[in-house]
Design a protein around this motif. Sequence first.
Motif, mmCIF file in Angstrom:
data_model
loop_
_atom_site.group_PDB
_atom_site.id
_atom_site.type_symbol
_atom_site.label_atom_id
_atom_site.label_comp_id
_atom_site.label_asym_id
_atom_site.label_seq_id
_atom_site.Cartn_x
_atom_site.Cartn_y
_atom_site.Cartn_z
ATOM 1 N N GLY A 198 0.813 -1.214 0.000
ATOM 2 C CA GLY A 198 0.000 0.000 0.000
ATOM 3 C C GLY A 198 0.843 1.259 0.000
ATOM 4 N N MET A 199 1.919 1.269 0.796
ATOM 5 C CA MET A 199 2.813 2.431 0.829
ATOM 6 C C MET A 199 3.532 2.607 -0.506
ATOM 7 N N THR A 200 3.891 1.498 -1.154
ATOM 8 C CA THR A 200 4.555 1.585 -2.463
ATOM 9 C C THR A 200 3.640 2.223 -3.494
ATOM 10 N N ILE A 201 2.382 1.807 -3.486
ATOM 11 C CA ILE A 201 1.426 2.386 -4.435
ATOM 12 C C ILE A 201 1.226 3.871 -4.152
ATOM 13 N N MET A 202 1.128 4.228 -2.874
ATOM 14 C CA MET A 202 0.970 5.641 -2.520
ATOM 15 C C MET A 202 2.164 6.460 -3.020
ATOM 16 N N LEU A 203 3.372 5.960 -2.803
ATOM 17 C CA LEU A 203 4.563 6.674 -3.261
ATOM 18 C C LEU A 203 4.605 6.778 -4.782
ATOM 19 N N ASN A 204 4.230 5.702 -5.472
ATOM 20 C CA ASN A 204 4.221 5.728 -6.933
ATOM 21 C C ASN A 204 3.224 6.739 -7.474
ATOM 22 N N VAL A 205 2.072 6.840 -6.833
ATOM 23 C CA VAL A 205 1.069 7.819 -7.280
ATOM 24 C C VAL A 205 1.577 9.237 -7.036
ATOM 25 N N PHE A 206 2.277 9.459 -5.921
ATOM 26 C CA PHE A 206 2.879 10.770 -5.668
ATOM 27 C C PHE A 206 3.831 11.160 -6.791
ATOM 28 N N VAL A 207 4.646 10.215 -7.229
ATOM 29 C CA VAL A 207 5.684 10.511 -8.221
ATOM 30 C C VAL A 207 5.129 10.577 -9.638
ATOM 31 N N ALA A 208 4.322 9.577 -10.002
ATOM 32 C CA ALA A 208 3.899 9.436 -11.405
ATOM 33 C C ALA A 208 2.488 9.931 -11.673
ATOM 34 N N GLY A 209 1.712 10.190 -10.637
ATOM 35 C CA GLY A 209 0.335 10.616 -10.833
ATOM 36 C C GLY A 209 0.174 11.809 -11.763
ATOM 37 N N PRO A 210 0.948 12.874 -11.586
ATOM 38 C CA PRO A 210 0.788 14.050 -12.460
ATOM 39 C C PRO A 210 1.247 13.810 -13.893
#
Length: 281
Positions: A198-210
Motif C-alpha cells: 500500500g505504501m509503495t502504491i501511494m509513493l508511486n502515485v505521488f511521483v507518477a500521478g501528475p
Amino acid sequence: MATRIEGIGEEEMSNMESGVAVTNPTSQSKTKQGFFSSPAVVTITQKVVAELIGTYFVIFAGCGSVAVNKIYGGSITFPGICVTWGLIVMVMIYTVGHVSGAHFNPAVTITFTLLGRFPWKQVPLFIIAQLSGSILASATLAVMFDITTETYYGTLPVGSNGQSFAIEIIISFLLMFVVSGVATDSRAVGEMAGLAVGMTIMLNVFVAGPISGASMNPARSIGPAIVEHEYRGLWVYIVGPIIGTIAGGFAYNLIRFTDKPICELTKTRSFLGTKSRNDSC
C-alpha cells in the motif's frame, strides 16, 4: 420369483423384467452434486469472487477519489488521492489476501505465473474477475456522478505517450519488486505485506500521478476506458505495467538466490523455476 441378485432388490428386478430402466439413486445424486461440491471448484470460485470484489473496491475508492476531487473543486487534494489509493489496496490485501492472494492486477497475475508461483489454468479466471471488477466499479461511478471529459477518472498521458510508457514501466517494476519481496520470500515479515504494498502504491502515485496517472495496473485503466469510451493512450497502461511487473518479479527472483553460488543456481533451477539440464558447475 424375483430375488435379490448382486445388490438388486425385488422392485428393481421387477422393473428390469418389465423393460424399465433402472437408475442408482446414489450414483445419480453423486453425478448431480459431484462437480459443484468438489473442493477444488469451491476453492477456485472463492478465489475468483475475492478477486472480483477486491478489484471492485480498489477501483471504486481509488478512481472515486479522483472523480470526487475533480467534481467538487479539489476537496480531496492530490495528496489525499495518493493516500486513498495506498489505503484501499492495503485494506483489501488484509481482507482477501489469504483467500486469493490479492492480485487485483492482471500484470501481477501474469508475472506470478511466469515465475511458477501461480497455475496457468487459473490465469483467465483471475483476469476476467479483475477486469469485471474494474468495469463494474467504473460503471458505478458513472451512474453516481456526472462524468465529463474534465472529470474523467481514468488514466491519460499528460505529456507524450513515450514519457508515460517509461514511467509506467518504472513504477510497475518497483511495485512488483516490493510484492515479490514481502509476499513471496519466506525470510520477509509476511504480516507487513499489505502495509508495504500500500505504501509503495501511494509513493508511486505521488511521483507518477501528475505524469501518467500512475496506473501500474491494466485493469485500473481498462475499466474506466470501456465505460467512458476513452481509449487514448490505453496501450501505454496495458503494455507498460506488464513489462514493468515482469521485470520487477524476475529481478527479485534473481537476488532471492544470492546465498547460493552461481553454478548451484544454474544447476538446480532456471529463473522460471524449472530444472536445468546442466548438472555440473
